[in-house]
Design a protein around this motif. Sequence first.
Motif, PDB file in Angstrom:
ATOM      1  N   LYS A   1      -2.769  13.743  -1.186  1.00 15.54           N
ATOM      2  CA  LYS A   1      -4.121  14.022  -1.667  1.00 15.54           C
ATOM      3  C   LYS A   1      -4.691  12.843  -2.465  1.00 15.54           C
ATOM      4  N   LEU A   2      -4.506  11.659  -1.890  1.00 16.87           N
ATOM      5  CA  LEU A   2      -5.008  10.430  -2.502  1.00 16.87           C
ATOM      6  C   LEU A   2      -6.049   9.786  -1.592  1.00 16.87           C
TER       7      LEU A   2
ATOM      8  N   LYS B   1       0.124   5.573   9.540  1.00 18.55           N
ATOM      9  CA  LYS B   1       1.174   6.022   8.614  1.00 18.55           C
ATOM     10  C   LYS B   1       0.642   6.090   7.189  1.00 18.55           C
ATOM     11  N   LEU B   2      -0.149   5.099   6.793  1.00 17.62           N
ATOM     12  CA  LEU B   2      -0.730   5.106   5.442  1.00 17.62           C
ATOM     13  C   LEU B   2      -1.752   6.232   5.290  1.00 17.62           C
ATOM     14  N   VAL B   3      -2.546   6.451   6.326  1.00 13.89           N
ATOM     15  CA  VAL B   3      -3.536   7.530   6.289  1.00 13.89           C
ATOM     16  C   VAL B   3      -2.835   8.868   6.102  1.00 13.89           C
ATOM     17  N   ASN B   4      -1.788   9.094   6.857  1.00 15.90           N
ATOM     18  CA  ASN B   4      -1.051  10.362   6.757  1.00 15.90           C
ATOM     19  C   ASN B   4      -0.401  10.512   5.386  1.00 15.90           C
ATOM     20  N   LEU B   5       0.138   9.423   4.854  1.00 18.85           N
ATOM     21  CA  LEU B   5       0.765   9.466   3.529  1.00 18.85           C
ATOM     22  C   LEU B   5      -0.272   9.788   2.459  1.00 18.85           C
TER      23      LEU B   5
ATOM     24  N   ALA C   1       0.827  -1.204   0.000  1.00 17.86           N
ATOM     25  CA  ALA C   1       0.000   0.000   0.000  1.00 17.86           C
ATOM     26  C   ALA C   1       0.862   1.254   0.000  1.00 17.86           C
ATOM     27  N   GLU C   2       1.954   1.220   0.752  1.00 16.59           N
ATOM     28  CA  GLU C   2       2.860   2.364   0.795  1.00 16.59           C
ATOM     29  C   GLU C   2       3.442   2.644  -0.594  1.00 16.59           C
ATOM     30  N   LYS C   3       3.844   1.587  -1.296  1.00 16.72           N
ATOM     31  CA  LYS C   3       4.399   1.771  -2.647  1.00 16.72           C
ATOM     32  C   LYS C   3       3.340   2.288  -3.615  1.00 16.72           C
ATOM     33  N   ALA C   4       2.123   1.791  -3.471  1.00 14.27           N
ATOM     34  CA  ALA C   4       1.042   2.256  -4.342  1.00 14.27           C
ATOM     35  C   ALA C   4       0.769   3.740  -4.128  1.00 14.27           C
ATOM     36  N   LEU C   5       0.711   4.163  -2.875  1.00 21.53           N
ATOM     37  CA  LEU C   5       0.479   5.578  -2.584  1.00 21.53           C
ATOM     38  C   LEU C   5       1.643   6.442  -3.058  1.00 21.53           C
ATOM     39  N   GLU C   6       2.856   5.966  -2.844  1.00 24.83           N
ATOM     40  CA  GLU C   6       4.029   6.734  -3.270  1.00 24.83           C
ATOM     41  C   GLU C   6       4.082   6.874  -4.790  1.00 24.83           C
ATOM     42  N   SER C   7       3.458   5.931  -5.505  1.00 22.43           N
ATOM     43  CA  SER C   7       3.432   6.016  -6.967  1.00 22.43           C
ATOM     44  C   SER C   7       2.229   6.809  -7.473  1.00 22.43           C
TER      45      SER C   7
ATOM     46  N   GLY D   1      -9.713   6.146   5.293  1.00 21.13           N
ATOM     47  CA  GLY D   1      -8.638   5.790   6.210  1.00 21.13           C
ATOM     48  C   GLY D   1      -8.897   6.218   7.647  1.00 21.13           C
ATOM     49  N   ARG D   2      -9.448   7.408   7.830  1.00 20.67           N
ATOM     50  CA  ARG D   2      -9.727   7.888   9.185  1.00 20.67           C
ATOM     51  C   ARG D   2     -10.811   7.045   9.852  1.00 20.67           C
ATOM     52  N   PHE D   3     -11.842   6.686   9.100  1.00 21.05           N
ATOM     53  CA  PHE D   3     -12.891   5.806   9.613  1.00 21.05           C
ATOM     54  C   PHE D   3     -12.275   4.483  10.055  1.00 21.05           C
ATOM     55  N   ALA D   4     -11.468   3.894   9.167  1.00 18.55           N
ATOM     56  CA  ALA D   4     -10.848   2.598   9.466  1.00 18.55           C
ATOM     57  C   ALA D   4      -9.896   2.682  10.646  1.00 18.55           C
ATOM     58  N   LEU D   5      -9.212   3.811  10.789  1.00 23.80           N
ATOM     59  CA  LEU D   5      -8.285   3.986  11.908  1.00 23.80           C
ATOM     60  C   LEU D   5      -9.031   4.010  13.241  1.00 23.80           C
TER      61      LEU D   5
END
Length: 262
Positions: A95-96, A86-90, A61-67, A247-251
Motif C-alpha cells: 500500500k505504497l 515486480k516493483l508495482v506489485n510490491l 527501489a525494492e529496498k526502499a519499498l521493503e522499508s 506504476g501501472r501507468f509507467a508499466l
Amino acid sequence: MQKVALIGIGRWGKVLQGELSKLAELKYACDSKADLNQVWDDPEVESVFIAIPTATHFEIAEKALESGKHVFLEKPGTTSSADLEKLVNLAEAKKLKLAVGYEFPHHPAVQKIKKLGTPDFIRLEYQKWGTFKDSIITNLLCHDISILKYLGIPMEALSVNSVSVVTEADILATRFGTRAMSIINRASPVKSRTALVKIGSKNYVWNGVELFEIVGEEMQKIDLPDTTPVAEEIKDFLNSPNPLSNGRFALEVYKVIESVQA
C-alpha cells in the motif's frame, strides 16, 4: 512538510533537488555509494526519489519499498517491464506509492489539451543534440508515448523507421495507427518540442512552452498556468494518493517501449 530522501545528485538529480527543496524537507541527498541503511531505517523519511543510472534502480527501489517508503523513480523506471511489474506489485502489496518520472503529462499545455478533448490526430516532434549513449527509445521516445497514453490515444499498429547519424538510430519516426505520430531527431543543432493537435474541427499548436489555437491563418495564444512539468509531477507525487504517472501507468508505457524495440 514531508521529509524525503533523494538518491542521485547528478545532472537530473540536481533538477529534482531544486524542486524538492521548495516542496518538501529534503533530509538526505546522496549518491548510491552512500550508506543507505540510514535512509531505510529513518522513520521520518516518507518518500525516496531515485535519480541514479537505470540499471541500479530495481535493487534500490525494492529496498526502499521493503522499508516502507513511497518511491519515485526516474524514467523509464527499470531495465525491463518485468522488473518494473515486480516493483508495482510490491508497492501495491505494501500500500505504497510508486511513480515514474514522466513529466510531460504534467505539462500545462498537455493538461490543457486533455481538457479540450481526446485528439483525433496528434503529431509530436522533438529535436535536440546529444544523449547518444542512451537508447533513443527508452530515453526520448518514452516521453511521447507517455503523452499519447495520457491523452487517450490508442497505441496500436506500430510503424517505426530510423536513420543513423552518430549511432544506429538518431532520427526516429514512429506511427501509432492512424491517429498519432512521433518524430525525434537527436542530431539537430536546434532544440525544440512541438506538436500539432486536431480535436474535432479545431486545430492547436504546442511549441514547447506555449499553446495556440489555429483560427484561420492566425495563431491565438491560450493562457496556461505559470509552472513547470517537473514541479507539477513532484507535487502530484507528494500530495496525491494515486499519482498520474503511477506504476501501472509507467508499466503500460514500458510495454509500448518494448513493442517499439521489437
